[in-house]
Motif scaffolding. Structure first.
Motif, PDB file in Angstrom:
ATOM      1  N   UNK A   1       0.856  -1.189   0.000  1.00 51.74           N
ATOM      2  CA  UNK A   1       0.000   0.000   0.000  1.00 51.74           C
ATOM      3  C   UNK A   1       0.892   1.240   0.000  1.00 51.74           C
ATOM      4  N   UNK A   2       0.393   2.329  -0.577  1.00 48.02           N
ATOM      5  CA  UNK A   2       1.117   3.606  -0.528  1.00 48.02           C
ATOM      6  C   UNK A   2       0.706   4.308   0.755  1.00 48.02           C
ATOM      7  N   UNK A   3       1.645   4.484   1.679  1.00 48.61           N
ATOM      8  CA  UNK A   3       1.304   5.057   2.974  1.00 48.61           C
ATOM      9  C   UNK A   3       2.228   6.192   3.421  1.00 48.61           C
ATOM     10  N   UNK A   4       3.397   6.309   2.826  1.00 49.91           N
ATOM     11  CA  UNK A   4       4.292   7.428   3.132  1.00 49.91           C
ATOM     12  C   UNK A   4       4.336   8.303   1.884  1.00 49.91           C
ATOM     13  N   UNK A   5       3.921   9.573   2.011  1.00 49.74           N
ATOM     14  CA  UNK A   5       3.776  10.394   0.811  1.00 49.74           C
ATOM     15  C   UNK A   5       3.784  11.883   1.169  1.00 49.74           C
ATOM     16  N   UNK A   6       3.964  12.697   0.136  1.00 50.81           N
ATOM     17  CA  UNK A   6       3.900  14.144   0.302  1.00 50.81           C
ATOM     18  C   UNK A   6       2.442  14.609   0.200  1.00 50.81           C
ATOM     19  N   UNK A   7       2.025  15.334   1.186  1.00 53.30           N
ATOM     20  CA  UNK A   7       0.626  15.757   1.340  1.00 53.30           C
ATOM     21  C   UNK A   7       0.034  16.404   0.091  1.00 53.30           C
ATOM     22  N   UNK A   8       0.770  17.317  -0.537  1.00 52.27           N
ATOM     23  CA  UNK A   8       0.212  18.134  -1.615  1.00 52.27           C
ATOM     24  C   UNK A   8       0.343  17.510  -2.991  1.00 52.27           C
ATOM     25  N   UNK A   9       0.829  16.271  -3.049  1.00 58.46           N
ATOM     26  CA  UNK A   9       1.058  15.642  -4.348  1.00 58.46           C
ATOM     27  C   UNK A   9       0.330  14.306  -4.497  1.00 58.46           C
ATOM     28  N   UNK A  10      -0.532  13.976  -3.539  1.00 54.34           N
ATOM     29  CA  UNK A  10      -1.163  12.664  -3.562  1.00 54.34           C
ATOM     30  C   UNK A  10      -2.631  12.757  -3.149  1.00 54.34           C
ATOM     31  N   UNK A  11      -3.463  11.951  -3.808  1.00 50.20           N
ATOM     32  CA  UNK A  11      -4.884  11.906  -3.484  1.00 50.20           C
ATOM     33  C   UNK A  11      -5.416  10.518  -3.842  1.00 50.20           C
ATOM     34  N   UNK A  12      -6.389  10.041  -3.080  1.00 51.17           N
ATOM     35  CA  UNK A  12      -6.999   8.756  -3.389  1.00 51.17           C
ATOM     36  C   UNK A  12      -8.028   8.913  -4.503  1.00 51.17           C
ATOM     37  N   UNK A  13      -8.091   7.925  -5.404  1.00 50.45           N
ATOM     38  CA  UNK A  13      -9.131   7.943  -6.426  1.00 50.45           C
ATOM     39  C   UNK A  13     -10.487   7.793  -5.757  1.00 50.45           C
ATOM     40  N   UNK A  14     -11.504   8.368  -6.365  1.00 48.95           N
ATOM     41  CA  UNK A  14     -12.827   8.409  -5.755  1.00 48.95           C
ATOM     42  C   UNK A  14     -13.579   7.112  -6.024  1.00 48.95           C
ATOM     43  N   UNK A  15     -13.242   6.093  -5.236  1.00 48.49           N
ATOM     44  CA  UNK A  15     -13.908   4.789  -5.307  1.00 48.49           C
ATOM     45  C   UNK A  15     -14.388   4.407  -3.922  1.00 48.49           C
ATOM     46  N   UNK A  16     -15.479   3.649  -3.865  1.00 51.03           N
ATOM     47  CA  UNK A  16     -16.038   3.243  -2.580  1.00 51.03           C
ATOM     48  C   UNK A  16     -15.128   2.243  -1.870  1.00 51.03           C
ATOM     49  N   UNK A  17     -14.497   1.344  -2.622  1.00 48.83           N
ATOM     50  CA  UNK A  17     -13.689   0.269  -2.028  1.00 48.83           C
ATOM     51  C   UNK A  17     -12.375   0.141  -2.796  1.00 48.83           C
ATOM     52  N   UNK A  18     -11.298  -0.153  -2.060  1.00 51.67           N
ATOM     53  CA  UNK A  18      -9.986  -0.448  -2.642  1.00 51.67           C
ATOM     54  C   UNK A  18      -9.501   0.650  -3.576  1.00 51.67           C
ATOM     55  N   UNK A  19      -9.655   1.889  -3.152  1.00 58.83           N
ATOM     56  CA  UNK A  19      -9.166   3.021  -3.942  1.00 58.83           C
ATOM     57  C   UNK A  19      -7.645   3.073  -3.879  1.00 58.83           C
ATOM     58  N   UNK A  20      -7.011   3.282  -5.016  1.00 64.66           N
ATOM     59  CA  UNK A  20      -5.557   3.451  -5.073  1.00 64.66           C
ATOM     60  C   UNK A  20      -5.213   4.937  -4.953  1.00 64.66           C
ATOM     61  N   UNK A  21      -3.999   5.210  -4.518  1.00 67.24           N
ATOM     62  CA  UNK A  21      -3.556   6.589  -4.417  1.00 67.24           C
ATOM     63  C   UNK A  21      -2.991   7.057  -5.755  1.00 67.24           C
ATOM     64  N   UNK A  22      -3.401   8.246  -6.174  1.00 66.56           N
ATOM     65  CA  UNK A  22      -2.878   8.873  -7.378  1.00 66.56           C
ATOM     66  C   UNK A  22      -1.721   9.778  -6.958  1.00 66.56           C
ATOM     67  N   UNK A  23      -0.540   9.533  -7.506  1.00 65.38           N
ATOM     68  CA  UNK A  23       0.681  10.228  -7.072  1.00 65.38           C
ATOM     69  C   UNK A  23       1.215  11.101  -8.195  1.00 65.38           C
TER      70      UNK A  23
END
Length: 251
Positions: free
Chosen positions: A130-152
């Motif tokens: 899983x992507x869990x360590x990241x820069x706040x202003x450069x990452x967002x989760x895709x808008x899915x109800x379940x198992x959303x991946x992070x967009x970096x």
């Protein structure tokens, strides 16, 4: 060392809250995002965390995307309540943030999974990352109800050490969780699923079981592997039952 905010989403996690906060005690800010807990999680978090905020829970990606911009520091470590940062992972994160220049925008972190008190070595969970360590202003989760991946927006690295993940509390609660996920998945899959046929209700669940139990060697995990494989098949079956219900206005 670059300053770090640890974000911990919670919802009735009194059995986890103290240990998970202790595992991120090296963070400069510990931000607990609570989903209106009623079991004392909120009160205990207020004693231990830097800051506690509350919001009604909709789904995971929505909650996390709301929380991330509220982190005080640019670097964020997001840890679920049933996960723990090991001492080895802690040291690796500190080393990265202490470097004069961070090579990547975000990092994959592997997870060592435990289910029903046993470590899961196969069953499709062997290479869980899983992507869990990241820069706040450069990452967002895709808008899915379940198992959303992070967009970096940037490059991704992979850490050597792993989180521990205790995904099981009781079997009854696990069943409730599976049913809740099936509803969320039904909403994600409804628009991209055509007419429902026996393929959805029979073949796909059977393949889900076969993949986890045979292809991904779930049989080597014994009863735990059999349970995981069966529950994966159950979850797929219920996803399509719930799509069938949604289309008839019987949510």
């Amino acid at each position: 060392m670059q300053k770090l905010t640890a974000i911990i989403p919670t919802g009735n996690e009194i059995h986890n809250i103290e240990a998970v906060i202790a595992s991120v005690d090296f963070a400069d800010e510990i931000l607990v995002v609570d989903s209106l807990s009623t079991d004392g999680t909120f009160e205990k978090a207020q004693e231990l965390a830097t800051k506690v905020i509350q919001r009604d829970y909709v789904y995971s990606a929505s909650q996390k995307n709301w929380a991330i911009p509220q982190a005080k520091h640019q670097w964020v470590l997001l840890v679920d309540a049933d996960e723990r940062v090991t001492p080895e992972l802690k040291a690796e994160i500190i080393a990265i943030l202490s470097s004069p220049k961070q090579e990547h925008t975000a990092y994959w972190i592997g997870r060592i999974n435990y289910f029903m008190g046993e470590r899961v070595n196969y069953s499709g969970w062997k290479n869980d990352v899983v992507i869990r360590l990241f820069k706040r202003d450069h990452c967002v989760y895709e808008d899915k109800q379940v198992h959303a991946e992070m967009i970096v927006d940037g490059t991704l690295g992979t850490l050597k050490h792993k989180l521990t993940h205790n995904t099981f509390v009781t079997f009854d609660k696990f069943i409730v969780k599976m049913n809740r996920y099936a509803w969320w998945q039904a909403k994600d899959y409804d628009k991209k699923t055509g007419r429902l046929t026996p393929y959805h209700f029979v073949i796909k669940p059977f393949w889900g079981f076969f993949k986890h139990y045979v292809v991904q060697s779930g049989f080597r995990d014994g009863v735990v592997g059999l349970t995981i494989s069966t529950m994966q098949a159950y979850g797929i079956f219920m996803r399509y039952v719930k799509i069938w219900l949604l289309r008839r206005g019987r949510e």
